[in-house]
Structures are given as C-alpha cells and as structure tokens.
Design an enzyme around this catalytic site. Structure first.
Site, PDB file in Angstrom:
ATOM      1  N   GLY A  61       0.818  -1.202   0.000  1.00  0.00           N
ATOM      2  CA  GLY A  61       0.000   0.000   0.000  1.00  0.00           C
ATOM      3  C   GLY A  61       0.853   1.255   0.000  1.00  0.00           C
ATOM      4  N   CYS A  62       0.242   2.363  -0.375  1.00  0.00           N
ATOM      5  CA  CYS A  62       0.993   3.612  -0.496  1.00  0.00           C
ATOM      6  C   CYS A  62       1.517   4.087   0.856  1.00  0.00           C
ATOM      7  CB  CYS A  62       0.138   4.680  -1.164  1.00  0.00           C
ATOM      8  SG  CYS A  62      -1.476   4.936  -0.410  1.00  0.00           S
ATOM      9  N   TYR A  63       0.627   4.164   1.848  1.00  0.00           N
ATOM     10  CA  TYR A  63       1.074   4.580   3.185  1.00  0.00           C
ATOM     11  C   TYR A  63       2.074   3.574   3.748  1.00  0.00           C
ATOM     12  CZ  TYR A  63      -2.617   8.132   3.965  1.00  0.00           C
ATOM     13  OH  TYR A  63      -3.414   9.249   3.926  1.00  0.00           O
ATOM     14  N   ALA A 106       5.643   4.094   2.267  1.00  0.00           N
ATOM     15  CA  ALA A 106       6.351   5.242   2.834  1.00  0.00           C
ATOM     16  C   ALA A 106       6.734   4.983   4.287  1.00  0.00           C
ATOM     17  CB  ALA A 106       5.483   6.494   2.721  1.00  0.00           C
TER      18      ALA A 106
END
EC number: 1.2.1.38
Lengths: 345, 345, 345, 345
Positions: free
Chosen positions: D149-151, D154
C-alpha cells in the site's frame, strides 16, 4: 466608543485586525502606522478597500508614540519581530494599553528571547511589565498584553486539560503542527512562492521554532512536571488554518473517559472553544474565518496513545481574533464583540 | 426583529444565508427545511455549528408552507432548480414574502424556462407574479422576489452602463466568465471531484448556460437594440468567486472617457459596486466574503475594444448576499444590514 | 549522441529542459550555466536531484561561449529577457546551433522589441540571423532558432487554420488567455506570492503583453489581411498550463463544418496537435506534462461566433518541449524523441 | 517485448500504469479490463488519450482470465478492494504472473483481512501463494506479487533501518502520515468533493487504517520486538504525494550518528531511495512524478526523539511505479526501465 490604532497595517495580521474591527460596534480605528508604506493612502495600499468610505481618509503614518497616546485608547502592534522591542517603551512607561501580536514580549527572559529569535531582546524590566494572555484562560493583568503565537495558541489549547489535570506521561508528547501560508507572512520568500508552495508540503525549523519556549513556559505554569515536548511545523498549501495533531501516552490509571471529561470540563464555559462530539475530529473548515478553536479526541488502547486534533484560523484565533478577544476582556466588552462569526467556506 | 425560514439549508447558498444572517441584527432564522436531511439536527449536518448555542435547537424540517407562513415573516428558497417551481404556489397565492435564489421564477415565459432548464416550468400566471430583482438597480415590486443568478449578476453589472447609455456595438459582445467550484453546488460530480478540478480549468455548457436568457431579458429592459451575446463559462480551481472578462467594440463616436464616466455615474450611489480607479483591474480577492461587485475598465484603440473585468463572490453577491440585500430593501432595513463586510483573505 | 549545454539552469524552463532531456536517448547535457548561482553544484541548487548519479558532477558555470562551442553541439538559452541579446553574438557569428527560449530574438525589428520589452534590442543584423520556429508548422532554416513564447504558441495554434484558410472576420478576434503561475517565472513577486495567487484570478498587462507582436508577425505570414487582435492574459491558480479561449466571427458564407475540416486538415499530420472530437473541449489535464496542444471547437449561430479552446503545458509545449521538438527537427531526430509522454494527473 | 494486461484501467492506479508503461521499452499493454466501463473505447473514457495512435484500438473488456493468460505475459490488478479476492484464483492455480496493487493479498491471515477491510477474504491457501514484495527490499519469490500500500510503503521505508538495526524504543513510534487526494481514489465522496477538500486538512480512519496490519506484519519480519505503532492519516489539498512524519525515541546508547549511518548503509544500493544530506528534509516536490522515496532525518536531544520525514508519490512509488519496479525484478529487466524520471513541478 473606544479608539484604537494599528501599527503594522500592511501585514496580514494588521489587515485582519482592520477586517474584524470593521464589525466591532464598540471600536473605531483612528490611525494606521507602517514603515515602508508611510505616506500611502490605505486605499492605495489595499485597492480592495476603495469602496469603503470610512477608510478613504486614512493615510499610513510614521510611528509616533505620543500621537498614538494622544488620539487612541489602545494600540495594536501587528509587526514583525523586533519592532515592538524597539518601540514599546513609551507605552509601557505610560501604562498605555498595548496588545502586541508579535513575539517580542512573550518571553520574559531576554536570553531566552535572544536564543530563539536571534535578535536583541527588549530590556528585562520592560519585559517584566508584559502579560502573556491566552485569551481562553487568562484575563489581562497589566496594560501591556502579549498576544500568544498562532502555533502556541493551538498547541496550548490542545494540551491544557492534560497538563492541568495530570493526565499524561510528560516525556511522551509529540506535536505535529501544520500551517497555511498566511502564517508565513507577507514577505516574499522562496518557500512562499506559489510554484514552490502549491502541491507541496514541507517541514521547517525542526526543533527550532520560536513558539516552543512560550509553549513550555505556559505549560510550566499549569504543571510543574512539564518536560520538553517534541514540536514540528509544516507548511501546507492553504491560505488560512493551523492543524495540530498531538500525541501523548496516558498516565497510569487514566482512562480515555477521564480525558474526555477533562476537556469538556475545562472548556465548558469557553465560548470560543468547541470540544467535538465523540468520534468526530475537526477539519480546518470548522474554524476558518472564526475565533473558534475546535478540538477532537481519539484513543488507541494498543499503544495507550491519545490523539488530539486541534484546529484554529491562524489569522483570527492565532492573531487578530485573539487580540480582539483580549481587548474585549481588557475593556470589559462582551467577549464576543466583533468575533461572533460563523465559519466561511 | 423579523423571522425568516430557509428552504434548502444543506446547500451552499442555504448555509451562506445562515452565515450572513448570523451577523444581521434585524433578523432571526426560525426554521430550516430540507429534503434528504429532514429530521437531522442542524449541528449534526454541519458539525462546525456545534459550538453555536443558537443553532443547537434547530432540526431540519419537511417543507410545510402553512407552518412557514405561520411562524416566519419571509422565506428563502435556496434550492436546486425545480423545487420552488413545485412549492411556491401557496406563498404566491397568500402574497407571502419569498426570496427565491433558484432559477425557477427568473424566466416568465414557461417555454423559455423549459428550453434552458430542461424541466417543467411553473404556471405562467404564477411566473407573472414574480419580480426579477437585480438588487443594485431594482427594488422589489411584489412579494415574490426572484434573485438573479450568479453569472447573470456579474454580467449584468458589467454591461449595464453600456446598454443603458448606448455605448457599444451590440453584435460585438463577448463574455468570458469563470467561476469557482462552489458555484457548481454540493452535488458530487466528476467535474467537482477534487482530483479533476484541482490544477485544471475547463469550459462547460458552451452557448447553453441557463443564465443566458435572464441576462438577455434584463438587457432588453435597458436597451431595445440588444442582440444575442456570446457567453462562455469556465470552472477555475478556487472555492469562491466569479471573474468575468467582457469585451465589446465601442459605438461610433464613443470615447473611452465617456464609457468610464458612464460607469462612475451609474454606480455613484451604489454602495455595493466599486468602479476601480483608472488603470486598476480587480481580482477575486477584492470581493471574497463580501457583497461587493468590483469593476475595472481598459480600452484598446487598435481594436476599438473595451475590456471590462468584473468580480463578485458567487455565494454572496451571486446568491445569499444579494438575497439579503433584496430582503433589506423589502423590509426597508438599512441596505448594508448584515452585509457590511471587508474582503477576507 | 549529441551534447548540449543549458544557459539559465536555475529557472523553470532550464530545469524543465533537464527533466525532458533526461528521457531523450540521443542527447546528453554536458554543461549548465547560470549567473547568481555560479559555482554551486547542481544538486545543491536542486536537492531533489541528489539521488541522480548523472548530475552529481555538474557544477553551475559562468557563461563562456568559447567553452560551450568547444564542448557541446548545441546550446539552449533558457534565460530571462536581455541575456541572449547580450550573449548570443559569438554563437551567431560562428553559426553554432542555438535554441533561444527567451524573447530576445523573436522580433526582428529592434524598435518593436524595445517598445514591447522596454530594454535594448540586439543588433538588427544579428536579429536577422534568427529564425522564429513554431515547431508544428516550421522547421529551422538557420542555426539560431528563436523558440516561440508560451502564450504565442497556444494562440497561434488556435488561430492558424482560420488565418491560413481565410475563414473569419479579422476585426473580430478576441483571445482570452489564462496561465498558471510557473509562467510567471521563479522571480519572487507580489503576484506570485502564494497567499496572493491562491484562490485568486487576476488579469495583467492588458493590451501590453510582449507576446502580442510575435503573434501578429506570425499571423501576417499566414494572412496578409491580418488586423490587430484583442489579447488578454490572466493568472490562474495552477502551477502548469495555459488555457486560451478564442472568439471570432466567421466570414461570410463560411460554415462551422468548413472550419472544423480546416482544423482537421491542418493538423492531420501533426503528432503533437490534437483536434478534439465534435462536442468535446479540452481541459488543462489533457496536456499537463506533455508537448501536446489540444484544440476544441464550438459555434454559436445566434452570434455567428466561433469559440476555440486551446490548451498547452506552458513549460513543455510553451517552452522546453517545443525547444526539444525544434532540436529534434534540427538534428533530424525522431520528432517524438524525449517527448513521447502521456499526460500526468 | 513482454505483453501485459491491466485490470481496473479506469482508476487512478490503472491509468498511471498506462502512463508509466508508455515509457517502458520492454513492455506493451495488450489488454485493458474494467467493470462499469466495459465496451467503451479507451479514448472515449479518457479523451486526453485521443491523440495517441497506439491506444486508438483499445476497448475496455470484461474480465476474462483465460483470455488474459492466452494473450499476455503478466497482468496487473489495479482494482478496488474485493476484486482480486474474487478473480485471482485462476491465475494463482496457473502460476500466471500477477502484480496486485490492491490490498486483497497483502494479509495472509483471512481473519486479519476481514477485520481491517470489512469484507470477505480470499481463501487461506490462495493467500499463502501471494508474496508481499516491498520493491526496495525484496525480489519476488512467487508469481503472485502483492504490491504494498501507499502509506505502508512510505512508512516501511521510513522505519526499516530503525527496526533492522534495533535503534529505537519500539513503544514510542508515532507515524503522522498525510496524503493527497488521488490516494482517495476516483470514487465520488464528500471528502473528495473539491469544495470540501480545498483549503482544508482532515484526519480520517484514526487507528483504523487498513494499511496498519501490513506495516506491522512487515516490521515483524525485520524485528521480532516490534510493538503496535501509532499511525494517523490525514488528507491534504494536493493531488499527488504522501508526506510521512515519523517520531521515535532512540534506544539506550544509540546516537543520532549511528542512526544516520544506518540509513545510509541500508539505502546505499537502492537507486530509488534517497537519504537527504544532513540538515535537509525533503518536500513533496522532491518526488512528484518519480518512483523515488526521499528521507530526511532530524534529532532532538532534549526529548531524545528522532524525526524522520519521508515522501513518495502515492501513484508512482505508492502504486504503479513500485508495481513496475516489481515487474522489472520479476522479468529481470533493468530496475529503472520505465522509471528513470526526474521530478516534475
């Protein structure tokens, strides 16, 4: 009808004072003062004021303490750091009412000021005459009112019940604060250039923001066990608004219910502070254009961490609005005078 | 103290009425009406109103004309097209004061309405009872006030002196109008989805915008030589504001000086219209948050073309503000009541 | 593999050249030149380049024509007005390939340049060596390529079929052009300050924009009956993109179908120009990040007015992209080299 | 040349895959699949693709695993939660290469998936075939690649050195993550309506974001002492970008220098991860349009707190870019193929 003067009319806080005082039925702006804009008509500096007859006659004047004291009942310093430090002395000696929106009189220890502001402090005996007045908690005790900083206001209102009621572990506090660009002022800088700020977020002054010491000093007055806090500031691409996410671990045997009750109790009589209903967190739109502070709470039992989300309009509650709230208290006006506003889209 | 009701509180115009009336000393909002939100507390629909005690008791009610007429002195329709057409009859028969912010009663010819709105018109005899009131030019002649559209308001104020004083070639008029997203309303659509609207500009409804006929109808009342105008609308990535660029060729023997004088004369006594000083063109910041229309003028002798730049806040002058201005005229209040506001950053 | 140098690397066009050339398989950037940033490492000026090994060794150098000619095969001037005028002579005398993105060599008449740019022009004999190359119509005829302005490019592509095919009334042309803030450059100004530009639209340089003469000059080459056009420029709150709304009355006996056919015929073989399907108008998202010009058409029979909506990315087609397209033509590379890009959200 | 298919072309991740693969020299998109858009030409769904001849022939097809396996070498699921869970089985049984950008196969425990996603999980034996591949740390071990996932991406890149090298107190981790609106997807919602999102910041899914378990699961593989972390997500008014502020207390006897060295060592060979130079924190502009993760570090000795600022482009590194990086690893292409991009303004 009281008469007031504004020093620093060309900046965002000065103009916001004018905007809010325009709707204040007990006060008239009788003089506006600047530096680089001295001699300009107010309507030339701000063409958008051209249609308002009441401002047609105002010309920006050179600072003159004697004139201000002769013509006004109170003066606002809406100036960058360093101006009030130089020009406040006459007012202080005369015990003439001042509301200082700058940081110059927020720290009473000159060495602390010089460390965080990197410029000369005013004299210690003058600093001692100033009263740091957080308007939702304090009423002015002297004629020189030092208005809290925007980040400091949001952070202190976010933390107050926790410190006053001893609800958290003081070594666990993290404040992640974000501000819109009007907080960065009118000065042209790379970080406030549209192309740089638009579609961007950036963290700045990490561990070095000058609002840190005023926050700590105030927390100390509420809680002697106060420890340093972790405090970060980021720029977000909006014009107005401060959004503060605060995290802290609850103290032993403290429940989230107790925390919620402490917030509700603390702010029950504060017209300008809203504790959101359970499960609701405020966004910037909750407060833009108003003097309101809105606070929402959440708790994670897995990490024993409280999340407090606090929002203010940096130009109103974080500057001109709180200044007027302080003025209202000082003059014994209705606290809401000039500030009874609904949020604007 | 007059009592008013708002139908369509959940939309942007309805909420803006509430926001502006909050600062109106002669009026109280006694009832709010909706459709999909009936039964909800106002503070549940708008959590940002939670801190305002005066709205704690308001629940959104089902439309009921009899109740409204029994409890209020005037009602606002801040509804999408089609609602007032259905529900206005009782008010009209009773000659109960209505200010209708929708387009339903702006066109008195039912076939014209049905062509441009693509929905059934109200009855011709009801339409005939409505008065289209452009607040800076007209005062209400009947109890049913049809409030002009946002684009129409900006365009008509932009063109009025030219048509009234026969200053231009009527086949040369080009209106390039741009609006912020609040003008597109609260309904979720692809074009108002953040990712689509942000960092974008798009032209829509080319030659088909439903404000065209009300503009032409009004121009005809000022100038019988009126011809069709070229009118375009674009979405720009701001929340509030309409920016209209108007171009027209001057009539033979008309000078730019005459044009400027006509604007100044026309608007000399209009508190809410500002004709900018020579060489200055207004931007959206000139008017955001206010009921002001600001107009700037330029002229190109090489093309004999006049450029008129006109800006309004679409939610204030283009909707709720003009409605209140019309209400102030209707009740013989001070025209500025509730509307004496400086622009907000 | 050709070697190129960039003068003016610190500006938006210079950096955009670097970004696009990064994806060009036939070209290497061997030198970057600046003025105020001389001596800085490129990765210090742009920390976002720190992760790219190929730029670690580049330091911004003082302009040196001899060095550039000794080390590179072509040089780009991505400089503000006035720099190429001073520094281009050596390249021109040597017939060394230059692509000049500035306005300095776009007007061959020195007095015209001095009128519109308000600064000294280069010498007439040097100006005569420059070729104004609109990449979708022209291929370079000399070694000194003057790259068209951003507004000029969008406007000329918008108007070309109308002028070439004699389709309109030449005294009726209105161009309402809007640009994002990157078009205003990197220099800090009040109008590009975030708080001023955000949530705002403003028209500037009315009838005085320096792209007007290059537009007219080019139109004259297509159509001897060309007359002055009405041309306005506004700032819109986006980083990238130019949106041009053009209005013109069709000539007698010209139909909208003929107009559409003329556009389709004119651009049939232009890879970088898209004529949108009937009924579709392009928005900025159509082209952001690409070298594409997208054009949509509409017609109003009531006013006999054609509307042409044309969009480009001002930094690509309006600057660096067209410069690379011109370079590709000059070096006989594939026209799409480095420019075969889909639009980015 | 490998052939790939994209399921979910109408969403932001699907379109971003197309955009990035357009610049990939080793891959062709041979089929695009959707649900509500089946039968539409790709250029009708995305008019901005009209000018690209290579996409003129693509029509959006109904999902058909057999057809995909017959015509392509790999398929991307760029679908909302729940689609891959239903449709992946055939591919898994056939060991056909899949890169799944959705969350459906990120959690191998069905009950964990059902708790966090509130929908039925795929079968445990299918989930067991999927490999969660964080591209800067892992290479695919099976044919079914679950893209993080994007979060999560990061956050994991922000924390990796701290957990791998045992540098922090695991009960002190606070992650304050902010995302642009494209992360909220194409679905029309109140929170993604322009007027609501513009000039606003809001925190959502507090302690309930579905990326939390995949973060914890991955951290556990690096550090068995992993404890729950405090993780918040806010929407910020930008289209692209994730900005993560991470706070943690250093473990006893760990210095900031050690921490910095750990980051530099961990990412020394990672082309797509940049550890910023001492004193520099990255902003979103550092990475927009690229597959880069940029990380900056700060330390406050008064609170013994490390601040890690990590930025990615949510649509590239947080979705399509990492998927292509994983594909490049899977096919043994150059890791940078299609992803060698400079940041775009």
């Amino acid at each position: 009808m009281k008469k007031v003067a504004i020093i620093g009319i060309s900046g965002y806080s000065g103009l916001e004072l004018l905007r809010l005082l325009h709707g204040h039925s007990e006060v008239t702006v009788v003089g506006v003062y600047g530096t680089s804009t001295v001699g300009e008509k107010l309507t030339a500096l701000f063409p958008k004021l051209q249609g308002y007859a009441e401002y047609a006659g105002l010309t920006i004047k050179q600072f003159d303490a004697a004139e201000i004291m002769a013509t006004a009942d109170l003066v606002f310093f809406a100036t960058p750091a360093g101006i009030a430090a130089i020009h406040a002395a006459d007012f202080i000696h005369a015990e003439f009412p001042v509301i200082d929106l700058s940081g110059d009189f927020r720290l009473q220890d000159p060495s602390q000021y010089e460390k965080w502001y990197a410029r000369p402090a005013s004299h210690a005996q003058l600093l001692a005459k100033a009263d740091y007045v957080l308007a939702d908690f304090d009423t002015p005790k002297t004629a020189y009112i030092s208005n809290p900083g925007c980040y400091a206001t949001a952070t202190l209102l976010s933390l107050a019940p926790l410190y006053k009621e001893s609800l958290i572990q003081y070594d666990s506090v993290i404040v992640d604060a974000k501000s819109g660009l009007s907080g960065a002022g009118k000065k042209l800088t790379d970080s406030s250039h549209y192309v740089n700020a638009n579609e961007n977020v950036s963290m700045y002054k990490l561990n070095q923001h000058q609002h840190i010491p005023e926050i700590i000093n105030k927390l100390m007055t509420w809680q002697e066990k106060t420890l340093p806090i972790q405090f970060s500031t980021s720029l977000i691409p909006v014009t107005r608004g401060i959004f503060v996410s605060t995290y802290a671990k609850l103290a032993a045997d403290v429940s989230f219910e107790q925390v919620r009750e402490a917030y509700e109790k603390t702010y029950r009589d504060s017209y300008f502070v809203t504790v959101c209903e359970q499960g609701h967190l405020p966004d910037l739109h909750h407060v833009v254009g108003t003097n309101v502070t809105a606070i929402g709470l959440g708790y994670n039992p897995l990490t024993n961490t409280l999340t407090v989300v606090t929002v203010i309009d940096n130009l109103v509650k974080g500057a001109a609005g709180q200044a007027i709230q302080n003025m209202n208290h000082f003059f014994n006006f209705d606290e809401k005078a000039g500030l009874d506003l609904l949020p604007i889209l």
